[in-house]
Scaffold this active site. Structure first.
Site, PDB file in Angstrom:
ATOM      1  N   HIS A  61       4.264  -6.850   0.925  1.00  0.00           N
ATOM      2  CA  HIS A  61       3.426  -5.527   1.323  1.00  0.00           C
ATOM      3  C   HIS A  61       3.389  -4.534  -0.073  1.00  0.00           C
ATOM      4  O   HIS A  61       4.734  -3.999  -0.021  1.00  0.00           O
ATOM      5  CB  HIS A  61       4.620  -5.487   2.592  1.00  0.00           C
ATOM      6  CG  HIS A  61       3.517  -4.223   3.365  1.00  0.00           C
ATOM      7  ND1 HIS A  61       3.367  -2.930   2.925  1.00  0.00           N
ATOM      8  CD2 HIS A  61       2.646  -4.243   4.453  1.00  0.00           C
ATOM      9  CE1 HIS A  61       2.391  -1.924   3.775  1.00  0.00           C
ATOM     10  NE2 HIS A  61       2.022  -2.831   5.096  1.00  0.00           N
ATOM     11  N   HIS A  73      -3.626  -4.608   0.056  1.00  0.00           N
ATOM     12  CA  HIS A  73      -2.278  -4.109   0.180  1.00  0.00           C
ATOM     13  C   HIS A  73      -1.606  -4.549   0.653  1.00  0.00           C
ATOM     14  O   HIS A  73       0.120  -4.568   0.395  1.00  0.00           O
ATOM     15  CB  HIS A  73      -2.259  -2.748   1.102  1.00  0.00           C
ATOM     16  CG  HIS A  73      -1.743  -2.758   2.508  1.00  0.00           C
ATOM     17  ND1 HIS A  73      -3.376  -3.320   3.188  1.00  0.00           N
ATOM     18  CD2 HIS A  73      -1.316  -2.627   3.455  1.00  0.00           C
ATOM     19  CE1 HIS A  73      -2.073  -3.599   4.362  1.00  0.00           C
ATOM     20  NE2 HIS A  73      -1.653  -3.956   4.529  1.00  0.00           N
TER      21      HIS A  73
END
Ligand code: PEP
Ligand code: MG
Length: 838
Positions: A75, A60
């Site tokens: 992110h 992620h």
């Protein structure tokens, strides 16, 4: 150096400030932009030519190193770490070189959007320096072909040449902090050192990296020790000068410890047990014990795949940082400054170069990420265990707290949020700052170790929850669910009280709450005694939020605004404009709320500020350069404050008060400063300048000072400590330090008489004004204004409305002939008991 970063996905541009996570929205992690993906399935691509520093194991997040200078964090979504990789497929690995537009992570945004609060792809630069500039796109829609932002690296960037050159050393510098270089001073040094390529600190033969908080603390530099600063590079002298100046000015606060006496350990709680303890945060609550149990963290020592462990480690570092920054944002939102600062110090430990690099080295040598992290923290924190300094030892807890946070992420464990039932009193050996977020719905704390000055105690006070510290080992033996009355204000916990006593206490708590509720309903009505004497009831505050609350609770203004609390954590003196902005917010928060009495900086004693001269190293700071006494050596600082105050509007609502005045000449000197600054600014309006009466010598000469001063405001907290010669912070004396002592009452009467003779108001702004039992005496002694703790305003007003001032005067006259506080207390209960809580 200029670097262009392109979009990582196709979609709509979202300002970083609008991202649904304060750690990003408040730019705590860095600055950049987010893009809300337009397609449900697409790859997140590289925004620049770069080297992959870290791909998160759950896919992620990716960290890229761009041009060897900028660290770029991508992110994907918020809280997406919880998906454990579902919906993410990594296309690169650590160490890969990537080009613009190259796939980094394939993401099923459709799937992710069902499980995460946001799928915005955030691209930020995490290591921007003060000289860097960032220009963001004006577009609202972007594709990976579009530029997202340009960053220009300022001259702070470090080249190899910066670290070269001859090593130079400072002259020996003496550490002036009463407790040496502990965590906060170490943080200050490390923050300065971070601006320079190579700075080290030496004590004797030992030399450490000045960028590392742990190493600095491990240097064990105590009060009066000499240290030497060593630096290299073109700015070496600048680094040395800056750090020397910082050390000379104290680097932060001196901390006072309140160690409890050695206690017998109680293990049998089948009958009522009363434990005495240090007041960490006052308050009263009845509830049930909940023993804190931190689960033991098991992990393997060795790992087969060092590369994978490194990914796990880097990932956890990032997640821990985000978590701490969220905590900071939450504390700041609630105006809990001290709490925010402590989490800031935890970020410092987490990112400590020595610890992080040691851990990475150990991982490369074959340890698991968890074992490497624990060993690295141990190596850096262990020296603290052997230091014979209780304050430094207490800071060990901060290291252990950060260690645990990281370990939880490394091991993929939940961060153990525990929701407690209503009325739970948390019993624990030590209270770490993270416990305050881990345990939710806590009604009170009972802590076996610690002190009133531990970081957690400071935070709990900030949150207004009752807490006792240093209650002893017995705490840990109390059975789960046992009834307890936490009388934190009285420094005692009553465990397993007899059912009748518990019921009585609960009843008392309910009654007090009910009376308070009724008093709040009427609080806007004035406080006038039955025989027609009006008493002005005001609030004591230290920020705008409290000003609003005091206004709601019926305060007729502010009788004491402790300005120094706004500046305790800073490292540079505030300028006039900073003062003005902060104070104007207070005035505006109480638009119809009467005058605000701003106390000039009351620094020194138990409230040191790093940049104020003359405070560090005092042998007896409570008797030292406190309040007005240190203004001559910090003249410009106090002038700036006066200038800021004179720029407020409307000036008619501004009163200024001087702390710790001991004689007339001090008042006249400050008055002359005020007049000079008024003349410089062209202010002709009258601004009331009054004195705090907290030094006995002033009370004894009140009649002559009253002819000059605009008002008197008695600070009973200090007046009683100086009159009775009892340290107000000493837990062992707390029960004896009673404001109703006849000696204190006599000084209050002298002050009020002095005030009356000159036609000026005598107020009380110390804690005595909030003690209901003291109010009849104060009215009887001639005090006509009370400035109380916020929550007491409705109750004090309600009490005054039922008092007869004539009767109060008679009682006060009788008290003058008494010999102890207990006698006076009995008198007050006899005469006014029907109006007072039992
Ligand atoms: C006091 O001394 O009573 C007072 C109000 O000042 P402080 O508590 O801030 O020292
Ligand atoms: Mg005081």
């Amino acid at each position: 150096m200029e670097v262009k970063l392109f979009s990582t996905v196709s979609g709509t541009v979202v300002p970083i400030e609008s991202v649904a996570d304060p750690a990003f929205a408040e730019k705590m992690m860095g600055d950049g932009l987010a893009v809300r993906p337009a397609l449900t399935r697409q790859a997140v691509v590289s925004p620049a030519e770069a080297v992959v520093s870290n791909v998160s194991r759950t896919g992620h997040a990716v960290v890229l190193s761009v041009a060897g200078r900028f660290e770029v964090l991508i992110h994907i979504g918020i809280d997406t770490v919880n998906l454990q990789g579902d919906g993410f497929t990594a296309k690169v690995k650590n160490g890969d070189r990537v080009t613009v537009g190259q796939d980094l992570i394939e993401v099923d945004f459709g799937q992710v959007s069902h499980k995460a609060p946001s799928v915005d792809v955030i691209t930020i630069i995490t290591n921007l320096e003060p000289g860097d500039s960032l220009t963001k796109t004006a577009r609202t829609q972007v594709t990976p072909k579009d530029e997202l932002f340009t960053v220009i690296g300022g001259d702070i960037s470090l080249s190899a040449a910066d670290c070269e050159g001859e090593e130079i050393s400072s002259a020996p510098v003496t550490v002036l902090n009463a407790v040496g270089i502990h965590a906060r001073p170490a943080l200050v040094i490390s923050q300065i050192a971070a601006k320079y390529p190579y700075v080290r600190l030496k004590k004797g033969p030992k030399e450490v990296n000045a960028k590392s908080i742990a190493a600095l603390m491990g240097l064990n530099a105590g009060y009066n020790d000499q240290v030497v600063i060593v630096a290299r590079g073109p700015k070496a002298q600048e680094a040395i000068d800056e750090i020397t100046a910082a050390i000379k000015s104290g680097l932060g606060e001196a901390v006072k410890t309140t160690a409890g006496p050695k206690k017998e350990v109680v293990t049998d709680f089948s009958h009522t047990v009363e434990l005495k303890a240090v007041v960490a945060s006052p308050g009263f609550v009845a509830g049930k014990i909940h023993q804190a149990k931190a689960a033991a963290l098991d992990f393997k020592e060795k790992a087969d795949d060092a590369a994978e462990e490194l990914v796990i480690f880097n990932d956890s570092l990032l997640l821990s940082e985000i978590r701490l920054k969220r905590n900071i944002a939450e504390a700041e939102e609630k105006k809990q400054k001290a709490r925010a600062e402590i989490f800031q110090a935890h970020v410092g430990i987490l990112k400590d170069e020595e610890i992080v690099e040691t851990a990475r080295r150990l991982i490369a040598e074959g340890l698991s990420a968890a074992a490497a992290w624990r060993a690295a923290v141990d190596e850096n924190a262990k020296p603290l265990e052997n230091i014979d300094n209780p304050v430094l030892k207490e800071r060990l807890l901060d290291f252990r707290d950060v260690e645990r946070l990281m370990l939880l992420y490394i091991l993929g464990l939940d961060d153990e949020a525990v929701d407690l039932p209503d009325g739970a009193i948390l019993a624990t050996r030590e209270l770490a700052p993270s416990d305050l977020t881990r345990y939710r719905n806590v009604a009170g704390y009972l802590v076996a170790e610690g002190s009133a000055t531990s970081h957690a105690s400071i935070m709990v006070r900030n949150m207004g929850i009752p807490a006792l510290a240093a209650a002893g080992e017995s705490v840990l033996h109390i059975p789960e669910g046992l009834n307890i009355i936490l009388d934190a204000g009285g420094g005692r916990a009553i465990i397993n009280p007899a059912p009748e006593r518990l019921e009585q206490m609960k009843l008392k708590q309910r009654q007090l709450e009910e009376i308070h509720r009724r008093n709040v309903e009427k609080t806007k009505e004035p406080a006038v005694t039955v025989d027609g004497l009006a008493i002005a009831v005001k609030g004591n505050i230290s920020n705008a939020e409290e000003a609003r609350r005091a206004d709601e609770l019926g305060a007729e203004g502010v009788g004491l605004f402790r300005t120094e609390f706004m500046f305790m954590g800073g490292t540079t003196p505030p300028e006039a404009e900073t003062h003005r902005l902060l104070y104007q917010e207070i005035l505006d928060a109480m638009p119809g709320g009467g005058p605000i009495t701003f106390r000039l900086l009351d620094v020194g004693g138990d409230k040191p500020i790093s940049y104020m001269e003359g405070l560090a190293g005092e042998e007896n700071p409570i008797m030292g350069l406190r309040g007005v006494r240190n203004y001559p050596v910090n003249l410009e600082i106090i002038r700036e404050q006066i200038r800021g105050l004179l720029r407020l509007t409307p000036l008619s609502r501004v009163k200024i008060m001087i702390p710790m005045v001991g004689e007339l000449s001090e008042y006249l000197w400050v008055k002359s400063l005020l007049e000079e600054e008024k003349a410089n600014l062209g202010v002709s309006e009258n601004v009331e300048l009054g004195v705090m009466v907290e030094v006995p010598s002033l009370a004894l000469t009140a009649a002559s000072i009253g002819r000059e001063s605009a008002f008197f405001s008695i600070g009973t907290n200090d007046l009683s400590q100086y009159t009775l010669a009892m340290d107000r912070g000493n837990a062992n004396l707390a029960a004896k330090l009673n404001n109703l002592h006849p000696a204190i009452l006599k000084l209050i009467r002298m002050t009020a008489e002095g005030g009356q003779a000159s036609g000026i108001v005598t107020a009380v702004c110390g804690a005595m004004a909030s003690e209901l039992i003291s109010v009849p005496m104060l009215v009887g002694l001639g005090v006509t204004e009370l400035s109380t703790a916020m929550n007491s305003i409705p109750d004090v007003k309600a009490l005054i409305r039922v008092l007869d001032a004539g009767k109060c005067r008679e009682a006060a006259a009788k008290a003058m002939n008494m010999t102890s506080a207990e006698e006076v207390e009995a008198l007050v209960r006899r005469e006014f008991g029907e109006h007072l809580p039992s």
